[in-house]
Design an enzyme around this catalytic site. Structure first.
Site, PDB file in Angstrom:
ATOM      1  CB  CYS A  41      -1.154   7.330   1.389  1.00  0.00           C
ATOM      2  SG  CYS A  41      -2.755   6.051   2.421  1.00  0.00           S
TER       3      CYS A  41
ATOM      4  CD  GLU B  82      -2.491  -1.148   0.423  1.00  0.00           C
ATOM      5  OE1 GLU B  82      -2.942   0.038  -1.063  1.00  0.00           O
ATOM      6  OE2 GLU B  82      -3.464  -2.838   0.214  1.00  0.00           O
TER       7      GLU B  82
END
Length: 459
Positions: A246, A212
């Site tokens: 993010c 990720e």
């Protein structure tokens, strides 16, 4: 913790996994119950740690970390028995007479490497998935968030025996020692550069990985958008956790005809949320450390700042900042910002904006504000990105009913809800054959009469 101690932890977990104790669904549920209880018991400590590491307010800590973690743990517990159940599949004529089934089995000894920006959420969500799937887990929190790392270690020590879950604290030396071990599965959240290194090290043992990562997630505002709503939701998504998210909108691509109005509306929303002096607002967070504080300040071009731009080195705070007239080769467009700076780029034609996105590495998220449903469907279908929203930001990750993950440069694999269970399990296919019938045509010698049956059964 030294390399020998880490090797001992992994060895003990592997021995424990080989007892098959984690295969029992009731044991998995009990583990999740203990995790849920431990997180609840330490809510105040978690909030204090998040404030110390990142300057987060209690409300933001609960909304974005504690509450979402508790929700995901409950979701895993509620569904894991059904997910773990073997599933019957059709049996081809070539396999008559038999039954075919698939079952999800745990990988074994797994490693979860967590980031510093959401140190609890991005540790507890994959941890819950790994436990629901029946694995043992070694957790490596980020050294950049030491207060959060310490609380995570306390929570896991209270909830689990070290044979099931162990926390390894520390920095680069511990990361290196962990990656020297043989794992059955690695889950990593962090930067693209470190993700490449993790994948490279995992390849030595052919270890499957979930990565990720991040990247520059665009936010496109089309001419038909509801600008008042867009401004509010962009401001929320960009300056949540001071931009250290993010999936934060990294930059705006805005139709030139509405750019000025949108900037004024975003400016007004920022003032509503954080006041006239965000640096003095205790609910406005801080950069994680001086290194990142200096890095983000280096991306700001004072000539292009139309809002904010100020900072306080003593508290590591940077004002919500908007830069207008940004060019693709500006420093702020050269890397993921991961801070409270919002560049604005105008476009004349939507296809021009889409080409701008498609010519760059695949982003983790994409956001589109428009009232044109046909246009929205086209953009969501045609443009490559990990996940995203139409007429919102961030919120696609706040659910256990859909997976979350990147593609290409922004990562591989996904998690949340059932996707977490699947990320930490292997789908095993099993055919169970009857013994009272055995088709003779598959065995040599292949006489000509067998050819007819082969064609009928296998074609």
């Amino acid at each position: 913790m030294n390399e020998q101690q880490i090797a001992t932890i992994v060895k003990r977990q592997r021995s424990y996994f080989m007892t098959h104790a984690t295969m029992d669904v009731a044991a998995r549920k009990a583990a999740l119950d203990r995790l849920l209880a431990a997180v609840r018991a330490h809510e105040d400590g978690i909030a204090r740690a998040l404030h110390e590491d990142l300057g987060k307010s209690f409300d933001e800590s609960y909304m974005c970390e504690i509450g979402l973690s508790l929700s995901e743990i409950r979701y895993q517990r509620a569904h894991l028995a059904r997910w773990a159940r073997p599933r019957l599949r059709p049996t081809d004529l070539a396999n008559a007479i038999a039954t075919s089934r698939v079952e999800r089995v745990p990988y074994g000894v797994t490693l979860v490497m967590a980031p510093w920006n959401y140190p609890f959420l991005l540790t507890l969500e994959p941890l819950a998935g790994a436990l629901a799937a029946g694995n043992t887990v070694v957790v490596k929190p980020s050294a950049y968030a030491p207060a959060s790392s310490a609380v995570l270690a306390t929570i896991c020590a209270e909830a689990f025996s070290p044979e099931l879950v162990s926390v390894v604290e520390g920095g680069r030396a511990e990361n290196e020692a962990l990656l020297d071990q043989r794992w059955d599965n690695i889950f990593f959240t962090g930067s693209v550069a470190v993700g490449r290194l993790v994948m490279q090290r995992a390849a030595a043992h052919l270890t499957p990985v979930t990565l990720e990562l991040g990247g520059k997630s665009p936010c496109i505002v089309e001419a038909s958008a509801n600008l008042a709503v867009a401004a509010r939701r962009i401001a929320f998504g960009k300056w949540l956790n001071v931009g250290q998210t993010c999936v934060a909108p990294d930059y705006l691509l805005v139709d030139r005809h509405i750019k000025g109005e949108l900037i004024e509306l975003v400016r007004a929303e920022a003032t509503k949320m954080y006041g006239d002096d965000a640096l003095a607002n205790p609910a406005f967070g801080k950069m994680i450390n001086e290194k990142h504080f200096r890095r983000v300040l280096g991306l700001i071009d004072p000539v292009k700042v139309v809002m904010g731009g100020g900072s306080d080195a003593t508290t590591l705070r940077i004002e919500p900042t908007i830069m207008d007239g940004v060019e693709p080769d500006d420093a702020v467009m050269g890397e993921e910002i991961f801070g409270p700076v919002l560049p604005v780029i105008a476009y004349d034609d939507l296809d021009e904006a889409l080409r701008f996105v498609e010519q760059r590495p695949t982003p983790l998220a994409l956001y589109l504000f428009t009232q044109d449903r046909t246009l929205a469907r086209r953009v969501m279908r045609d443009v490559a990105f990990g996940g995203g929203c139409v007429n919102d930001t961030i919120m696609h990750i706040a659910t256990s009913h859909m997976g979350f993950g990147g593609m290409g440069n922004s990562g591989m694999g996904s998690y949340h809800g059932r996707k977490s269970f699947e990320a930490f399990t292997h789908e095993k296919s099993v055919v169970s054959k009857a013994t009272f019938f055995d088709a003779p045509f598959r065995y040599q010698p292949y006489a000509s009469w067998k050819r007819f049956f082969v064609r009928k059964f296998v074609h």
